[in-house]
Design an enzyme around this catalytic site. Structure first.
Site, PDB file in Angstrom:
ATOM      1  N   THR A   5      -1.148   7.450  -1.100  1.00  0.00           N
ATOM      2  CA  THR A   5      -2.179   7.480  -1.677  1.00  0.00           C
ATOM      3  C   THR A   5      -3.093   6.437  -1.238  1.00  0.00           C
ATOM      4  O   THR A   5      -4.460   6.352  -1.419  1.00  0.00           O
ATOM      5  CB  THR A   5      -2.109   7.066  -3.285  1.00  0.00           C
ATOM      6  OG1 THR A   5      -1.724   5.807  -3.116  1.00  0.00           O
ATOM      7  CG2 THR A   5      -1.234   8.265  -3.821  1.00  0.00           C
TER       8      THR A   5
ATOM      9  N   ASP B 183      -1.798  -3.729  12.886  1.00  0.00           N
ATOM     10  CA  ASP B 183      -1.278  -4.130  11.353  1.00  0.00           C
ATOM     11  C   ASP B 183      -1.136  -5.530  11.575  1.00  0.00           C
ATOM     12  O   ASP B 183      -0.363  -6.081  12.338  1.00  0.00           O
ATOM     13  CB  ASP B 183       0.037  -3.496  11.282  1.00  0.00           C
ATOM     14  CG  ASP B 183       0.471  -3.833   9.653  1.00  0.00           C
ATOM     15  OD1 ASP B 183       0.705  -4.955   9.464  1.00  0.00           O
ATOM     16  OD2 ASP B 183       0.675  -2.803   8.865  1.00  0.00           O
TER      17      ASP B 183
ATOM     18  N   ARG C 237       0.870  -1.100  -0.023  1.00  0.00           N
ATOM     19  CA  ARG C 237       0.066   0.118  -0.152  1.00  0.00           C
ATOM     20  C   ARG C 237       0.916   1.321   0.163  1.00  0.00           C
ATOM     21  O   ARG C 237       1.824   1.525   0.747  1.00  0.00           O
ATOM     22  CB  ARG C 237      -1.043  -0.098   1.357  1.00  0.00           C
ATOM     23  CG  ARG C 237      -2.023   1.117   1.200  1.00  0.00           C
ATOM     24  CD  ARG C 237      -2.833   0.951   2.483  1.00  0.00           C
ATOM     25  NE  ARG C 237      -2.370   0.950   3.645  1.00  0.00           N
ATOM     26  CZ  ARG C 237      -2.927   1.062   4.985  1.00  0.00           C
ATOM     27  NH1 ARG C 237      -4.253   1.091   4.739  1.00  0.00           N
ATOM     28  NH2 ARG C 237      -2.440   1.215   6.111  1.00  0.00           N
TER      29      ARG C 237
ATOM     30  N   ASP D 210       2.450  -7.069  10.676  1.00  0.00           N
ATOM     31  CA  ASP D 210       3.444  -6.869  11.487  1.00  0.00           C
ATOM     32  C   ASP D 210       3.234  -7.900  12.753  1.00  0.00           C
ATOM     33  O   ASP D 210       4.075  -8.365  13.272  1.00  0.00           O
ATOM     34  CB  ASP D 210       3.210  -5.388  12.137  1.00  0.00           C
ATOM     35  CG  ASP D 210       3.881  -4.297  10.964  1.00  0.00           C
ATOM     36  OD1 ASP D 210       4.633  -4.767  10.214  1.00  0.00           O
ATOM     37  OD2 ASP D 210       3.626  -3.419  11.210  1.00  0.00           O
TER      38      ASP D 210
END
Length: 209
Positions: free
Chosen positions: A107, A200, A103, A203
């Site tokens: 944006t 996340d 990602r 992670d």
């Protein structure tokens, strides 16, 4: 419009509480992701076609039923890998493909860096996996890659879904059903993470937080 299935099973509720807990360590988090993926796949395979087969038991011949379609698992890298073992525990004969996306932090849109799929992928029912359906950008792009390669039957599996991602997939891919272990209907934060979410997932699965 595609179907959205959100589990209400007590086992999944309990395991989701553990996944959300910031004190849950990497090893336990990774194991629970696999367990939840297995439970979710049980629901997602409920409507697969069956065929009758004859099986010789120690006593006599039995008429049984088995799944009558070729299957594939396609995790979206890297976090989707955390769900793969749990899925293969139930469907060990399924072929595996991989779609690599990251990602763009500015944006928030996905960028492809890898795509490797079974040669007969267009003949298979594909379970596309990613733990988090947040903005929906990665899932949207990955589904597009699969369709461009001739895949007609796609089912999306995630651990946690948010409103924005669900609406995006239902708008752009109304033929793709969504199976989620849990659903957060709040907004995303400024980083595109689900609120309250679980952080996340990549992670936490790989210990890189």
């Amino acid at each position: 419009m595609s179907k959205l299935f959100v589990s209400e099973h007590p086992l999944i509720h309990t395991k989701m509480a553990m996944l959300r807990d910031e004190q849950t360590g990497t090893k336990e988090f990774r194991e629970i992701i696999g367990e939840v993926a297995s439970l979710l796949l049980y629901e997602a395979t409920r409507d697969l076609p069956l065929k009758e087969v004859q099986v010789k038991t120690p006593i006599a011949t039995a008429t049984c039923k088995t799944i009558d379609t070729k299957l594939a698992m396609v995790p979206i890298l890297r976090a989707g890998l955390g769900m793969t073992d749990g899925l293969l525990n139930l469907l060990p004969a399924a072929k595996i493909g991989h779609i690599g996306l990251y990602r763009d932090e500015t944006t928030l849109e996905p960028v492809e860096y890898y795509c490797k799929l079974p040669l007969d992928i267009e003949e298979r029912t594909v379970f596309l996996t990613d733990p988090m359906l947040a903005t929906g950008g990665s899932a949207d792009a990955a589904i597009g890659f699969l369709k461009a390669r001739g895949v007609k039957n796609i089912i999306f599996l995630c651990i946690l879904a948010a409103t924005e991602g669900v609406e995006r997939l239902q708008k752009n891919h109304p033929d793709v059903d969504i199976y989620a272990a849990a659903y957060d209907d709040g907004s995303l934060n400024e980083h595109g993470y689900i609120v309250p979410g679980l952080g996340d997932a990549g992670d936490r699965i790989f210990g890189t937080k």
